[in-house]
Design a protein around this motif. Structure first.
Motif, PDB file in Angstrom:
ATOM      1  N   ALA A 356      -1.014   0.945  -5.151  1.00 44.82           N
ATOM      2  CA  ALA A 356       0.363   0.435  -5.206  1.00 44.82           C
ATOM      3  C   ALA A 356       1.358   1.511  -4.777  1.00 44.82           C
ATOM      4  CB  ALA A 356       0.678  -0.060  -6.614  1.00 44.82           C
ATOM      5  N   ASP A 357       1.089   2.770  -5.168  1.00 49.50           N
ATOM      6  CA  ASP A 357       1.980   3.870  -4.772  1.00 49.50           C
ATOM      7  C   ASP A 357       1.991   4.048  -3.255  1.00 49.50           C
ATOM      8  OD1 ASP A 357       2.641   4.335  -7.387  1.00 49.50           O
ATOM      9  OD2 ASP A 357       1.203   5.985  -7.664  1.00 49.50           O
ATOM     10  N   VAL A 358       0.794   3.920  -2.641  1.00 48.61           N
ATOM     11  CA  VAL A 358       0.718   4.068  -1.178  1.00 48.61           C
ATOM     12  C   VAL A 358       1.462   2.906  -0.506  1.00 48.61           C
ATOM     13  CG1 VAL A 358      -0.837   4.154   0.802  1.00 48.61           C
ATOM     14  CG2 VAL A 358      -1.429   5.383  -1.294  1.00 48.61           C
ATOM     15  N   VAL A 359       1.255   1.669  -0.995  1.00 44.34           N
ATOM     16  CA  VAL A 359       1.965   0.528  -0.425  1.00 44.34           C
ATOM     17  C   VAL A 359       3.471   0.714  -0.565  1.00 44.34           C
ATOM     18  CG1 VAL A 359       2.407  -1.937  -0.695  1.00 44.34           C
ATOM     19  CG2 VAL A 359       0.056  -1.091  -0.770  1.00 44.34           C
ATOM     20  N   GLU A 360       3.904   1.171  -1.736  1.00 46.88           N
ATOM     21  CA  GLU A 360       5.340   1.379  -1.960  1.00 46.88           C
ATOM     22  C   GLU A 360       5.892   2.450  -1.015  1.00 46.88           C
ATOM     23  OE1 GLU A 360       8.402   2.453  -5.640  1.00 46.88           O
ATOM     24  OE2 GLU A 360       6.236   2.422  -5.959  1.00 46.88           O
ATOM     25  N   MET A 361       5.094   3.494  -0.794  1.00 51.54           N
ATOM     26  CA  MET A 361       5.529   4.549   0.129  1.00 51.54           C
ATOM     27  C   MET A 361       5.675   3.989   1.543  1.00 51.54           C
ATOM     28  SD  MET A 361       3.555   8.093   1.142  1.00 51.54           S
ATOM     29  CE  MET A 361       3.314   8.469  -0.608  1.00 51.54           C
ATOM     30  N   GLY A 362       4.686   3.182   1.975  1.00 52.31           N
ATOM     31  CA  GLY A 362       4.759   2.594   3.314  1.00 52.31           C
ATOM     32  C   GLY A 362       5.953   1.678   3.461  1.00 52.31           C
ATOM     33  N   ARG A 364       8.757   1.853   1.735  1.00 52.09           N
ATOM     34  CA  ARG A 364       9.979   2.648   1.696  1.00 52.09           C
ATOM     35  C   ARG A 364      10.239   3.327   3.037  1.00 52.09           C
ATOM     36  NH1 ARG A 364       8.972   4.977  -2.769  1.00 52.09           N
ATOM     37  NH2 ARG A 364       7.998   6.870  -1.920  1.00 52.09           N
ATOM     38  N   LYS A 365       9.165   3.745   3.713  1.00 51.21           N
ATOM     39  CA  LYS A 365       9.303   4.389   5.019  1.00 51.21           C
ATOM     40  C   LYS A 365       9.244   3.391   6.167  1.00 51.21           C
ATOM     41  CE  LYS A 365       7.326   8.863   3.670  1.00 51.21           C
ATOM     42  NZ  LYS A 365       6.298   9.883   3.979  1.00 51.21           N
ATOM     43  N   ASP A 366       9.065   2.094   5.804  1.00 56.11           N
ATOM     44  CA  ASP A 366       8.940   1.044   6.812  1.00 56.11           C
ATOM     45  C   ASP A 366       7.802   1.356   7.772  1.00 56.11           C
ATOM     46  OD1 ASP A 366       9.544  -1.374   7.904  1.00 56.11           O
ATOM     47  OD2 ASP A 366      11.141  -0.618   9.212  1.00 56.11           O
ATOM     48  N   ASP A 367       6.687   1.874   7.177  1.00 51.65           N
ATOM     49  CA  ASP A 367       5.513   2.257   7.965  1.00 51.65           C
ATOM     50  C   ASP A 367       4.374   1.310   7.572  1.00 51.65           C
ATOM     51  OD1 ASP A 367       3.232   3.416   9.095  1.00 51.65           O
ATOM     52  OD2 ASP A 367       4.063   5.442   8.936  1.00 51.65           O
ATOM     53  N   LEU A 368       4.069   0.352   8.449  1.00 52.60           N
ATOM     54  CA  LEU A 368       3.056  -0.651   8.149  1.00 52.60           C
ATOM     55  C   LEU A 368       1.665  -0.032   8.046  1.00 52.60           C
ATOM     56  CD1 LEU A 368       2.599  -3.650   7.662  1.00 52.60           C
ATOM     57  CD2 LEU A 368       2.289  -3.941  10.128  1.00 52.60           C
ATOM     58  N   LYS A 369       1.401   1.019   8.814  1.00 47.53           N
ATOM     59  CA  LYS A 369       0.091   1.646   8.791  1.00 47.53           C
ATOM     60  C   LYS A 369      -0.193   2.246   7.409  1.00 47.53           C
ATOM     61  CE  LYS A 369      -2.751   5.029  11.245  1.00 47.53           C
ATOM     62  NZ  LYS A 369      -2.824   6.014  12.347  1.00 47.53           N
ATOM     63  N   ILE A 370       0.804   2.921   6.842  1.00 47.61           N
ATOM     64  CA  ILE A 370       0.627   3.495   5.500  1.00 47.61           C
ATOM     65  C   ILE A 370       0.426   2.372   4.477  1.00 47.61           C
ATOM     66  CG2 ILE A 370       1.736   4.814   3.661  1.00 47.61           C
ATOM     67  CD1 ILE A 370       3.124   6.469   5.775  1.00 47.61           C
ATOM     68  N   ALA A 371       1.220   1.282   4.603  1.00 43.16           N
ATOM     69  CA  ALA A 371       1.117   0.159   3.669  1.00 43.16           C
ATOM     70  C   ALA A 371      -0.266  -0.490   3.743  1.00 43.16           C
ATOM     71  CB  ALA A 371       2.199  -0.872   3.951  1.00 43.16           C
ATOM     72  N   LYS A 372      -0.825  -0.619   4.956  1.00 48.72           N
ATOM     73  CA  LYS A 372      -2.166  -1.199   5.103  1.00 48.72           C
ATOM     74  C   LYS A 372      -3.213  -0.327   4.423  1.00 48.72           C
ATOM     75  CE  LYS A 372      -1.631  -3.902   9.362  1.00 48.72           C
ATOM     76  NZ  LYS A 372      -2.069  -4.043  10.761  1.00 48.72           N
ATOM     77  N   GLY A 373      -3.049   0.988   4.523  1.00 50.35           N
ATOM     78  CA  GLY A 373      -3.989   1.878   3.834  1.00 50.35           C
ATOM     79  C   GLY A 373      -3.936   1.695   2.328  1.00 50.35           C
TER      80      GLY A 373
END
Length: 584
Positions: A356-362, A364-373
């Motif tokens: 959930a922290d990684v999804v939230e970070m993605g 917040r940064k509007d980075d779909l790649k981070i959110a997918k991870g």
């Protein structure tokens, strides 16, 4: 005869009598079994999981239904192929049941009756002015009471030793108190031939000092008054407080009891009351009586009853000790289970939080790649907690296996499809090798599916990245298995991987619950569930690892009986079987 002493008594009112209705199997595979019918709950006769547990394969899964209605029981046939018969006549519509009625379903014959009672009001101590009772003979309840004085002492000793041996065998095996006491009263009735009998136990928290736990009649009572057992408090208190068995006989012939006296009114001619004791603790008493003219119990019978009370007291003390030990072990097991589950759930929650922290970070940064991870981490831990919940339910729930003829090939292919994504992520090969000539086998498809998923998932997780291979083979053997006492065909299913293998020290405990070698990734329930499922099907499961020195790879082998007749209900129509399959 000693002077008469005043007793205590009372009657049960008509509104408080509740007979224990019993279905007794007098013919069929379950001959001798008894099924108590709850007062207000309909009962299904059949082989379905919610029906009375009978093993007659000629009975439909839903064959007939017993229904209570204001104290009256009714029976109806559920359109079974072979029909339901009441007293030899096939049922066409709903019929009322009466004590002594015979019910036939398939090869099983029941008799419907009410010869026992659980109602505490059916045995009550009587007021002093209502019942006179005398203590004619009292014998201390101790180990010597089995020594009898009879005209033929040798023959009497042999006979009574047989009774004691029968009782010893019973009390050594029975740990359920109610079952034990019902069996004891059956032995008493076989030996003493009383008209009525009861076992009263001391209830510390109850409204009265003694409560009847078991009540039995030689013949079903005609009415409420006939069902009432009048017990003298004088006799009961003497037996319990003094630890002596009491014999009261010939009360009806005593000239001190006038024609209108309570003893005459209640027709009590002879009674025995013996304490149920172990060392200094008195659990209660066994009471029997009779109103038959010219028949009285003897001092020798009183001595034998004292011995029965001693053995029953020992059995109750053992049951209490076993219950205390079981409670201690249960609390320890609960503590271990809670600790193991808490550890597993904590690890999963930490994974969920991390994802959930990684999804939230993605986001917040509007980075779909981070959110997918982050989502892949979340999904993996959601799958883990779902698997844990399903395995907990499967391991803790006791349910009857519902056998149907199922083709094993499509079932294994479905398991492989569910693991396809996991195999692709790991770069592992999953190979199925199923005998194409294998006929349908009798299994519970849902349970076997879960067991196979647990084994195949473990195998995929065990292999190395990009080089892993898992092979699942299913072979059908039409001949009986060598070295097995089970005749008929059988199926062998093996799940083999080329992973690191199982350490020799772990093989002995591999199927124990919460025993895992996966560290934070495992819950320790998957193999335990697989073992339970296989054993509930009458099969075996074993684990093997590779030979030294490499000791790589592991193989789990399942053996299942495959006799198709085990799943065939000969009395069910094709439409019924299709309907049952749709329900699953």
């Amino acid at each position: 005869m000693s002077p008469a002493r005043r007793g205590v008594a009372c009657r049960a009112e008509a509104t408080t009598l509740h007979s224990v209705l019993v279905l007794t199997v007098i013919q069929g595979p379950d001959k001798g079994k008894k099924y108590e019918l709850p007062d207000h709950e309909p009962q299904l006769i059949g082989r379905s999981s919610e029906a009375l547990p009978i093993s007659d394969t000629t009975v439909s899964r839903r064959h007939a239904e017993l229904t209570p209605d204001d104290g009256v029981w009714w029976i109806r046939d559920l359109r079974s192929q072979n029909g339901t018969y009441l007293n030899g006549v096939r049922l066409a519509d709903r019929q009322r049941l009466r004590p002594g009625d015979q019910i036939r379903v398939g090869a099983t014959l029941f008799v419907f009756g009410a010869t026992e009672s659980r109602d505490p009001e059916v045995v009550r101590l009587m007021k002093p002015e209502d019942l006179d009772a005398s203590i004619e003979r009292a014998i201390p309840s101790n180990e010597d009471s089995v020594i009898l004085a009879e005209p033929e002492p040798r023959a009497a000793a042999v006979h009574h030793l047989k009774v004691i041996y029968q009782l010893t065998t019973l009390t050594a095996q029975a740990l359920d108190k109610n079952k034990l006491l019902r069996s004891v009263i059956d032995i008493v009735f076989d030996e003493f031939k009383p008209e009525r009998g009861t076992i009263l136990l001391s209830i510390a928290d109850g409204p009265r000092p003694f409560e009847p736990v078991v009540v039995k009649y030689a013949t079903p009572p005609r009415d409420v008054q006939d069902a009432t057992i009048h017990v003298s408090r004088t006799i009961l208190q003497h037996a319990v407080k003094q630890g002596e068995g009491v014999l009261s006989s010939n009360a009806m012939n005593d000239p001190r009891f006038a024609a209108g006296d309570s003893v005459q009114r209640f027709h009590i001619r002879s009674a025995i009351c013996s304490p149920i004791r172990f060392r200094e603790h008195t659990f209660g008493a066994i009471y029997i009586d009779s109103s038959i003219a010219n028949y009285t119990f003897t001092p020798e019978q009183l001595a034998l009853m004292n011995a029965i009370g001693q053995h029953t007291g020992l059995a109750l003390a053992n049951a209490d000790l076993y219950a205390e030990k079981l409670q201690t072990e249960r609390l320890a097991a609960i503590g271990e289970t809670v600790a193991s589950l808490s550890h597993s759930i904590k690890n999963i929650v930490q994974g969920l939080r991390g994802g959930a922290d990684v999804v939230e970070m993605g986001l917040r940064k509007d980075d779909l790649k981070i959110a997918k991870g982050g989502w892949s981490i979340l999904k993996r831990n959601l799958d883990r907690i779902m698997s844990l919940a399903l395995n907990m339910l499967a391991y803790s729930r006791q349910r009857r296996v519902e056998l149907d003829l199922v083709r094993l090939g499509p079932l294994l292919e479905e398991c492989a499809q569910l693991l396809e994504g996991q195999c692709q992520a790991k770069g592992a090969a999953l190979i199925l090798d199923v005998d194409p000539e294998m006929p349908p086998i009798p299994i519970d498809a849902g349970l076997i599916h879960q067991a196979l998923m647990n084994l195949m998932t473990n195998a995929v997780e065990a292999v190395d990245q990009d080089t892993g291979a898992v092979t699942v083979r299913a072979l059908y053997h039409s001949h009986s298995r060598r070295g097995s006492d089970r005749a008929g065909p059988w199926v062998e299913i093996t799940v083999t991987d080329n992973g690191p293998g199982i350490p020799e020290a772990n093989l002995a405990r591999i199927f124990e619950p919460f025993n895992t070698t996966k560290g934070l990734r495992g819950t320790g329930l998957g193999l335990a569930v697989a073992k339970r499922v296989v054993e509930e099907h009458g099969g075996d499961i074993t684990a093997e690892t590779g030979a030294p020195p490499q000791s790589r790879g592991a193989t789990f082998r399942i053996i299942l009986p495959a006799d198709p007749s085990a799943a065939i209900d000969p009395s069910a129509t094709a439409a019924e079987r299709r309907a049952e399959n749709r329900d699953r």
